[in-house]
Scaffold this motif. Structure first.
Motif, short mmCIF file in Angstrom:
data_model
loop_
_atom_site.label_atom_id
_atom_site.label_comp_id
_atom_site.label_asym_id
_atom_site.label_seq_id
_atom_site.Cartn_x
_atom_site.Cartn_y
_atom_site.Cartn_z
N VAL A 127 0.84 -1.21 0.00
CA VAL A 127 0.00 0.00 0.00
C VAL A 127 0.88 1.26 0.00
O VAL A 127 0.63 2.22 -0.75
N VAL A 128 1.93 1.25 0.84
CA VAL A 128 2.82 2.42 0.90
C VAL A 128 3.50 2.64 -0.44
O VAL A 128 3.57 3.78 -0.96
N LEU A 129 4.02 1.59 -1.05
CA LEU A 129 4.71 1.72 -2.33
C LEU A 129 3.74 2.14 -3.44
O LEU A 129 4.13 2.89 -4.35
N ILE A 130 2.50 1.67 -3.37
CA ILE A 130 1.51 2.09 -4.37
C ILE A 130 1.24 3.58 -4.27
O ILE A 130 1.12 4.29 -5.29
N VAL A 131 1.15 4.07 -3.05
CA VAL A 131 0.95 5.52 -2.87
C VAL A 131 2.13 6.30 -3.45
O VAL A 131 1.95 7.31 -4.15
N LEU A 132 3.36 5.83 -3.19
CA LEU A 132 4.54 6.51 -3.73
C LEU A 132 4.60 6.42 -5.26
O LEU A 132 5.16 7.29 -5.93
N SER A 133 4.00 5.35 -5.81
CA SER A 133 4.06 5.19 -7.28
C SER A 133 3.16 6.16 -8.01
O SER A 133 3.19 6.22 -9.24
N THR A 134 2.35 6.94 -7.31
CA THR A 134 1.50 7.93 -7.97
C THR A 134 2.33 9.04 -8.61
O THR A 134 1.86 9.70 -9.54
N PHE A 135 3.57 9.21 -8.13
CA PHE A 135 4.43 10.22 -8.75
C PHE A 135 5.82 9.68 -9.09
O PHE A 135 6.57 10.29 -9.82
N SER A 136 6.18 8.50 -8.52
CA SER A 136 7.53 7.97 -8.73
C SER A 136 7.52 6.93 -9.84
O SER A 136 6.72 5.98 -9.83
N GLU A 137 8.38 7.08 -10.78
CA GLU A 137 8.52 6.13 -11.89
C GLU A 137 9.55 5.06 -11.56
O GLU A 137 9.37 3.88 -11.91
N VAL A 187 -3.61 8.03 -11.47
CA VAL A 187 -3.06 9.27 -10.93
C VAL A 187 -1.71 9.57 -11.58
O VAL A 187 -1.40 10.72 -11.93
N TYR A 188 -0.89 8.52 -11.76
CA TYR A 188 0.45 8.72 -12.34
C TYR A 188 0.36 9.28 -13.78
O TYR A 188 1.07 10.21 -14.13
N VAL A 189 -0.49 8.67 -14.61
CA VAL A 189 -0.55 9.14 -16.01
C VAL A 189 -1.14 10.55 -16.10
O VAL A 189 -0.89 11.27 -17.08
N LEU A 190 -1.89 10.95 -15.07
CA LEU A 190 -2.41 12.32 -15.06
C LEU A 190 -1.34 13.30 -14.62
O LEU A 190 -1.25 14.44 -15.14
N LEU A 191 -0.51 12.89 -13.63
CA LEU A 191 0.54 13.79 -13.14
C LEU A 191 1.77 13.81 -14.04
O LEU A 191 2.40 14.87 -14.20
N ARG A 192 2.11 12.68 -14.65
CA ARG A 192 3.34 12.59 -15.43
C ARG A 192 3.05 11.94 -16.80
O ARG A 192 3.41 10.80 -17.06
N PRO A 193 2.39 12.63 -17.67
CA PRO A 193 2.08 12.06 -18.99
C PRO A 193 3.34 11.97 -19.84
O PRO A 193 4.31 12.70 -19.65
N GLU A 194 3.30 11.02 -20.79
CA GLU A 194 4.40 10.87 -21.74
C GLU A 194 4.04 11.66 -23.02
O GLU A 194 2.92 11.53 -23.53
#
Length: 384
Positions: free
Chosen positions: A74-84, A119-126
């Motif tokens: 759960v903690v790592l999933i939360v961090l993966s919202t912005f960490s690649e 959340v990740y693709v919204l914050l850090r799109p390619e």
């Protein structure tokens, strides 16, 4: 699976697996970092530095995955919202949850991972890939990892169930063997009781006659001594036969037949008993039925010698195939009025006899007669 939150003690194999997974997560982060440096536009420096720090913390946290896999995921999933760069660590954490936790928990954590991907693709799109395609690709990789973990989970459950079943079957086999041994010992004890009880009762009768009539004629003393010697010899022979098959299957114990019944009655006559035998049956008595009949008559004659010495005995056997074989032994009261048994409760002989009769689905009856004697009877089904 184990639901506890305490980490099990690691063995050499566990340390090797954990080290390999840690190196895989670090290598994954390094590869993604190298790819990101070669692309343009690059992310802001502060974001790239934060991503690297987060990846280092996530990889190091993988050493805690055995104790708290769900919380770590759960903690790592939360961090993966912005960490690649933490992607490798997240996938390993999801795999651990799928292996060690129930499928329901795995599904909940997996859904959380898919939401984090949105959340990740919204914050850090390619710039060169649509958001939906990026999310679908990440979801496919996550699904493959979780599916692999669920496969391992169910394989382990199946292996544990098979081990438990094998242990249970081993226990059941041991119990069946113990039960079979107990039944064999009971059968042997019953045989010894029936064989020796008859012989020893003959010895007792003639030894008592010698004791109470020391002035008897020499011919009678010689006759009694001869019967005692013959009965003792036969008792030893019977005992050797029984002991000789203690290790054999129960069915191989020495068993009499219906044809031996006349010899049994003749022995009792020679021992001084007054036995009358009447046979009114048709057809040949089967071996199993004959053995049961023999034991019924043997037990009855033995009890008469013990409890109603000198009483006349009538043995009657009647029946026909397709009906039943009726066996009846009746003795009048002995010289002292004994009816054949000293009490109302059946002894071990009658208990064993009832078991024999029950094995052939028959019915055993016994009790005093109106004339003061005793009656023992049995009704045994006689198949056609």
């Amino acid at each position: 699976m184990d639901e506890s939150t305490t980490a099990p003690r690691r063995g050499p194999h566990d340390w090797l697996v954990d080290a390999c997974l840690f190196l895989v997560a670090v290598l994954s982060g390094l590869i993604l970092a190298g790819l990101r440096l070669d692309t343009s536009p690059r992310p802001p420096k502060w974001l790239f530095d934060l991503d690297q720090v987060t990846a280092v913390v996530g990889c190091a946290a993988l050493w805690l995955r055995r104790g708290r896999p769900t919380e770590l995921a759960v903690v790592l999933i939360v961090l993966s919202t912005f960490s690649e760069l933490i992607t490798g660590a997240v996938l390993i954490a999801l795999f651990t949850v799928a292996v060690h936790r129930p499928p329901r928990t795995t599904m909940i954590v997996s859904v959380a991972g898919l939401v984090a991907g949105v959340v990740y693709v919204l914050l850090r799109p390619e710039p060169d890939m649509p958001r939906l395609a990026l999310w679908v690709m990440g979801g496919a990789i996550q699904g493959a990892v979780v599916g692999w973990g669920l496969y391992v989970h169910h394989r382990r459950k199946l292996a544990a169930a098979m081990r438990e079943r094998a242990a249970r079957m081993e226990t059941e086999a041991r119990l069946r063997a113990e039960q079979a041994g107990q039944e064999a010992r009971t059968a042997i004890a019953r045989e010894i009781h029936d064989v020796l009880g008859h012989r020893l009762s003959l010895l007792s009768v003639h030894a008592g006659a010698l004791e109470y009539h020391p002035d008897a004629p020499s011919e009678e003393i010689a006759h009694a001594a001869r019967v005692i010697r013959q009965s003792a010899h036969q008792a030893l022979q019977d005992l050797r036969e029984v002991i000789g098959v203690l290790r054999a299957p129960v069915g191989e114990l020495p068993q009499p037949t219906y044809a031996d019944l006349r010899q049994l009655v003749a022995e009792s006559d020679r021992a001084g008993m007054r036995v009358t035998m009447v046979e009114e049956h048709t057809g040949t008595v089967p071996d199993r039925l004959g053995r049961t009949t023999y034991r019924i008559v043997q037990e009855a004659l033995t009890n008469v010698r013990r409890h109603a010495r000198g009483a006349p005995v009538r043995v009657s056997i009647a029946g026909a195939p397709g009906a039943e074989l009726v066996v009846e032994i009746v003795n009048d009261a002995g010289p002292a009025g004994a009816a054949g048994f000293s009490g109302a409760r059946p002894g071990r002989g009658l208990i064993g006899l009832a078991e024999r009769v029950a094995l052939v689905e028959g019915r055993l009856e016994y009790g005093p007669t109106t004339s003061g004697g005793w009656r023992l009877g049995a009704r045994l089904p006689w198949p056609e």
